[in-house]
Design a protein around this motif. Sequence first.
Motif, PDB file in Angstrom:
ATOM      1  N   GLN A 129       0.827  -1.210   0.000  1.00 36.85           N
ATOM      2  CA  GLN A 129       0.000   0.000   0.000  1.00 36.85           C
ATOM      3  C   GLN A 129       0.859   1.256   0.000  1.00 36.85           C
ATOM      4  OE1 GLN A 129      -2.288  -0.887   3.518  1.00 36.85           O
ATOM      5  NE2 GLN A 129      -4.053  -1.640   2.348  1.00 36.85           N
ATOM      6  N   TRP A 130       1.914   1.236   0.821  1.00 39.58           N
ATOM      7  CA  TRP A 130       2.772   2.414   0.895  1.00 39.58           C
ATOM      8  C   TRP A 130       3.533   2.640  -0.409  1.00 39.58           C
ATOM      9  CZ3 TRP A 130       3.586   7.005   2.016  1.00 39.58           C
ATOM     10  CH2 TRP A 130       4.836   7.589   1.819  1.00 39.58           C
ATOM     11  N   ILE A 131       4.097   1.584  -0.982  1.00 38.35           N
ATOM     12  CA  ILE A 131       4.867   1.748  -2.220  1.00 38.35           C
ATOM     13  C   ILE A 131       3.978   2.288  -3.332  1.00 38.35           C
ATOM     14  CG2 ILE A 131       6.143   0.533  -4.028  1.00 38.35           C
ATOM     15  CD1 ILE A 131       7.346  -1.270  -1.946  1.00 38.35           C
ATOM     16  N   GLU A 132       2.734   1.827  -3.390  1.00 38.72           N
ATOM     17  CA  GLU A 132       1.815   2.331  -4.413  1.00 38.72           C
ATOM     18  C   GLU A 132       1.505   3.813  -4.186  1.00 38.72           C
ATOM     19  OE1 GLU A 132      -1.555  -0.252  -4.486  1.00 38.72           O
ATOM     20  OE2 GLU A 132      -0.404  -2.001  -5.154  1.00 38.72           O
ATOM     21  N   ILE A 133       1.327   4.203  -2.930  1.00 38.81           N
ATOM     22  CA  ILE A 133       1.090   5.620  -2.608  1.00 38.81           C
ATOM     23  C   ILE A 133       2.310   6.447  -2.984  1.00 38.81           C
ATOM     24  CG2 ILE A 133       0.787   7.261  -0.693  1.00 38.81           C
ATOM     25  CD1 ILE A 133      -0.862   5.053   0.728  1.00 38.81           C
ATOM     26  N   TRP A 134       3.479   5.944  -2.610  1.00 38.43           N
ATOM     27  CA  TRP A 134       4.745   6.638  -2.871  1.00 38.43           C
ATOM     28  C   TRP A 134       4.995   6.804  -4.372  1.00 38.43           C
ATOM     29  CZ3 TRP A 134       9.475   3.709  -4.250  1.00 38.43           C
ATOM     30  CH2 TRP A 134      10.609   4.535  -4.348  1.00 38.43           C
ATOM     31  N   MET A 135       4.812   5.730  -5.137  1.00 39.67           N
ATOM     32  CA  MET A 135       5.053   5.808  -6.577  1.00 39.67           C
ATOM     33  C   MET A 135       4.064   6.740  -7.266  1.00 39.67           C
ATOM     34  SD  MET A 135       6.346   2.074  -7.921  1.00 39.67           S
ATOM     35  CE  MET A 135       4.767   1.279  -7.652  1.00 39.67           C
ATOM     36  N   GLU A 136       2.824   6.709  -6.813  1.00 40.01           N
ATOM     37  CA  GLU A 136       1.818   7.582  -7.410  1.00 40.01           C
ATOM     38  C   GLU A 136       2.169   9.054  -7.169  1.00 40.01           C
ATOM     39  OE1 GLU A 136      -1.344   8.683  -9.653  1.00 40.01           O
ATOM     40  OE2 GLU A 136      -0.567   6.639  -9.383  1.00 40.01           O
ATOM     41  N   LYS A 192       4.980   9.968  -9.640  1.00 41.62           N
ATOM     42  CA  LYS A 192       4.766   9.640 -11.050  1.00 41.62           C
ATOM     43  C   LYS A 192       5.031  10.820 -11.983  1.00 41.62           C
ATOM     44  CE  LYS A 192       1.454   7.254 -14.036  1.00 41.62           C
ATOM     45  NZ  LYS A 192       0.131   6.599 -14.095  1.00 41.62           N
ATOM     46  N   ASN A 193       4.634  12.013 -11.575  1.00 39.89           N
ATOM     47  CA  ASN A 193       4.821  13.189 -12.421  1.00 39.89           C
ATOM     48  C   ASN A 193       6.150  13.894 -12.165  1.00 39.89           C
ATOM     49  OD1 ASN A 193       2.278  12.843 -13.638  1.00 39.89           O
ATOM     50  ND2 ASN A 193       1.273  13.916 -11.938  1.00 39.89           N
ATOM     51  N   ILE A 194       6.930  13.350 -11.229  1.00 37.51           N
ATOM     52  CA  ILE A 194       8.225  13.941 -10.903  1.00 37.51           C
ATOM     53  C   ILE A 194       9.359  13.127 -11.517  1.00 37.51           C
ATOM     54  CG2 ILE A 194       9.798  14.560  -9.018  1.00 37.51           C
ATOM     55  CD1 ILE A 194       7.332  14.919  -7.245  1.00 37.51           C
ATOM     56  N   TRP A 195       9.259  11.811 -11.386  1.00 38.84           N
ATOM     57  CA  TRP A 195      10.282  10.929 -11.960  1.00 38.84           C
ATOM     58  C   TRP A 195      10.244  10.985 -13.483  1.00 38.84           C
ATOM     59  CZ3 TRP A 195       8.565   6.195  -8.598  1.00 38.84           C
ATOM     60  CH2 TRP A 195       9.153   6.308  -7.318  1.00 38.84           C
ATOM     61  N   ARG A 196      11.372  10.696 -14.086  1.00 37.60           N
ATOM     62  CA  ARG A 196      11.409  10.517 -15.532  1.00 37.60           C
ATOM     63  C   ARG A 196      10.643   9.248 -15.878  1.00 37.60           C
ATOM     64  NH1 ARG A 196      15.478  13.712 -14.213  1.00 37.60           N
ATOM     65  NH2 ARG A 196      16.219  15.249 -15.730  1.00 37.60           N
ATOM     66  N   PRO A 197       9.994   9.206 -17.038  1.00 33.84           N
ATOM     67  CA  PRO A 197       9.127   8.061 -17.389  1.00 33.84           C
ATOM     68  C   PRO A 197       9.799   6.701 -17.235  1.00 33.84           C
ATOM     69  CG  PRO A 197       8.831   9.828 -18.959  1.00 33.84           C
ATOM     70  CD  PRO A 197       9.969  10.247 -18.083  1.00 33.84           C
ATOM     71  N   ASN A 198      11.054   6.601 -17.687  1.00 40.55           N
ATOM     72  CA  ASN A 198      11.718   5.308 -17.624  1.00 40.55           C
ATOM     73  C   ASN A 198      12.024   4.898 -16.183  1.00 40.55           C
ATOM     74  OD1 ASN A 198      12.339   3.355 -19.585  1.00 40.55           O
ATOM     75  ND2 ASN A 198      14.523   3.577 -19.152  1.00 40.55           N
ATOM     76  N   THR A 199      12.276   5.886 -15.331  1.00 38.96           N
ATOM     77  CA  THR A 199      12.515   5.606 -13.914  1.00 38.96           C
ATOM     78  C   THR A 199      11.251   5.030 -13.276  1.00 38.96           C
ATOM     79  OG1 THR A 199      14.138   7.394 -13.748  1.00 38.96           O
ATOM     80  CG2 THR A 199      13.172   6.606 -11.689  1.00 38.96           C
ATOM     81  N   TYR A 200      10.111   5.636 -13.596  1.00 43.90           N
ATOM     82  CA  TYR A 200       8.842   5.145 -13.047  1.00 43.90           C
ATOM     83  C   TYR A 200       8.569   3.721 -13.509  1.00 43.90           C
ATOM     84  CZ  TYR A 200       3.875   4.629 -12.125  1.00 43.90           C
ATOM     85  OH  TYR A 200       2.665   4.144 -11.697  1.00 43.90           O
ATOM     86  N   ARG A 231      17.493  -1.495  -3.357  1.00 43.89           N
ATOM     87  CA  ARG A 231      17.624  -0.030  -3.374  1.00 43.89           C
ATOM     88  C   ARG A 231      16.260   0.621  -3.577  1.00 43.89           C
ATOM     89  NH1 ARG A 231      22.545  -0.839  -6.087  1.00 43.89           N
ATOM     90  NH2 ARG A 231      21.547  -0.673  -8.131  1.00 43.89           N
ATOM     91  N   THR A 232      15.440   0.010  -4.415  1.00 39.87           N
ATOM     92  CA  THR A 232      14.082   0.529  -4.617  1.00 39.87           C
ATOM     93  C   THR A 232      13.295   0.468  -3.309  1.00 39.87           C
ATOM     94  OG1 THR A 232      14.067  -0.169  -6.937  1.00 39.87           O
ATOM     95  CG2 THR A 232      11.932   0.233  -5.900  1.00 39.87           C
ATOM     96  N   LEU A 233      13.395  -0.655  -2.614  1.00 38.38           N
ATOM     97  CA  LEU A 233      12.701  -0.802  -1.330  1.00 38.38           C
ATOM     98  C   LEU A 233      13.201   0.219  -0.329  1.00 38.38           C
ATOM     99  CD1 LEU A 233      10.795  -2.323   0.580  1.00 38.38           C
ATOM    100  CD2 LEU A 233      12.681  -3.895   1.077  1.00 38.38           C
ATOM    101  N   MET A 234      14.528   0.408  -0.257  1.00 38.28           N
ATOM    102  CA  MET A 234      15.091   1.366   0.694  1.00 38.28           C
ATOM    103  C   MET A 234      14.616   2.787   0.388  1.00 38.28           C
ATOM    104  SD  MET A 234      16.729  -0.365   2.880  1.00 38.28           S
ATOM    105  CE  MET A 234      15.599  -1.721   2.553  1.00 38.28           C
ATOM    106  N   SER A 235      14.498   3.126  -0.885  1.00 39.63           N
ATOM    107  CA  SER A 235      14.002   4.457  -1.259  1.00 39.63           C
ATOM    108  C   SER A 235      12.578   4.657  -0.755  1.00 39.63           C
ATOM    109  CB  SER A 235      14.044   4.632  -2.782  1.00 39.63           C
ATOM    110  OG  SER A 235      15.365   4.596  -3.257  1.00 39.63           O
TER     111      SER A 235
END
Length: 389
Positions: free
Chosen positions: A81-88, A91-99, A150-154
Motif C-alpha cells: 500500500q505504501w509503495i503504491e502511494i509513494w510511486m503515485e 509519477k509526475n516527478i520521476w522521468r518516465p523510464n525511472t517510473y 535499493r528501490t525498497l530502501m528508497s
Amino acid sequence: MPRVKYHKTKKDGIYWYRDSKGNKKYAFRYKYYDRFNKRREKTKSNFDSEKEAERALIEIKANILDGNDRYVENDHLTVAQWIEIWMESKKNIWRPNTYVHYLETYENHLKPLIGHYKIKKITSMTVQRELVDVLVQKGLKRVTIEGICRTLMSAINAAVSEEILPRNRCKKLDFSAAPISTRENYYTEEELAKFLECAKENDPYTRYTTLFTLAMTGMRKGELMALTWNDIDFNKKMISITKARTRSGLGPPKSDNGYRVIPMNEELAKQIKRYRTWCIQKKWSKGESLTESDYVFITTKGARPIGLTYIEDAIDYICEKYQLKRIGPHGLRHTFTSMLIAKGVPAKTVAYLLGDDINTVNKFYTHSYKNVEIEAVQLLNEVVAKVSE
C-alpha cells in the motif's frame, strides 16, 4: 454479527472481551489529539493477555508523545500500500523510464514477496529472509538483488520522511550469498578494434555508425536513438544530448547530468558525415527528403527510425557471425569509460561525458585492464633499482 462488548479492567484504557469462540481477549482504546489538534481514537484488539495489550498501548502513547502521530494513524499500512502511494506521488516527478523501472521492480519482486507485511513491522531480518534470500534461491545475480533492495530502501526512507515510520530498520542486509556475474561486459582496446572492424565489414552504414558512435562517446542507447540531425554540430564537432527514447517513449535524459554536449573525435565526425550522405540518398530513394528534425539513425530497408532492440540485435548478429565475445550495448559505455580512465583522463571529465556522477563512474563503470596493471607494477622497478644501487 453481534457487537463485541468491552469490559473495563483495572488498567486505564485496557478492556477485556469474549471473541466468537468464547475465548477471553484484550483490547485497548486511547484518545488523543493529532498534530492538527484534531481529536482521534486508536483502538486495537485480539491480544491474548492484559500485559500484551498494555505494552502495545504504551508504545502508542510513546509515539504520540514523540510527535509520531502519523506513525500511529498508519499502523495498518502494508508495504504494498505504501509503495503504491509513494510511486503515485512521484509519477509526475520521476522521468518516465525511472517510473517504469520502479513499477516493474515492485510488481515482479517487492509486491509478491513482502507486499503483505505491515510496513511498521519491516526489519532487516524480515527483508533478508523474505526478499534477499528468496531472490538468491531464484538465482538472481547480486547486482540485480541490490537494485531491487535499493528501490525498497528508497520507499522506506520516503516513509520516514513522511513520518509514517520513525526510522529505517532495514539498512543491514547481506548479499554475500548472491552469485556475482562473471561475464565481462566490456572490451579491451584490441577486442573493441576487432568488434568495430567486423561491424564495418558487415554493414558500413547504420549498423557500424550506431555502434561506432556508442563506442566513441559512451552515450546511453536511449540517448543515441533519440538523436536528431539538429543535435549534431559538424562545425564545432559536437553532439548535444537533450532527450532519450525508451520503452516509455521520447523523454528527457536519465538525469539532470544527462543534459550535456559531447565532443566528436575526427574519425567519428567523418563517419557521421558519410552516414548523413547515405541517409540523404536512402530518403531520396523512398521519395522523401532529409530534415534536421529527423532521427539520425534509420533502418537500411525502410529508412525508418531504428527500433528499441536494434542495437542488441546488431551486437548479437556481429558477435555470432564473427565469433566475438558478446557484450551488451551498455558494455560499450563501460569500455569507453575504462579506456579513458586507463589513459589518465580525470574521473570528473569522464563523468561529464557520460552524463553521470563521479561516484557512479568509479563504482560501476571502471574496469582494470591487464596491460595497465602490468605497466603499473613495472613502475616500481624504478624504486627497486634505486635501492639496489
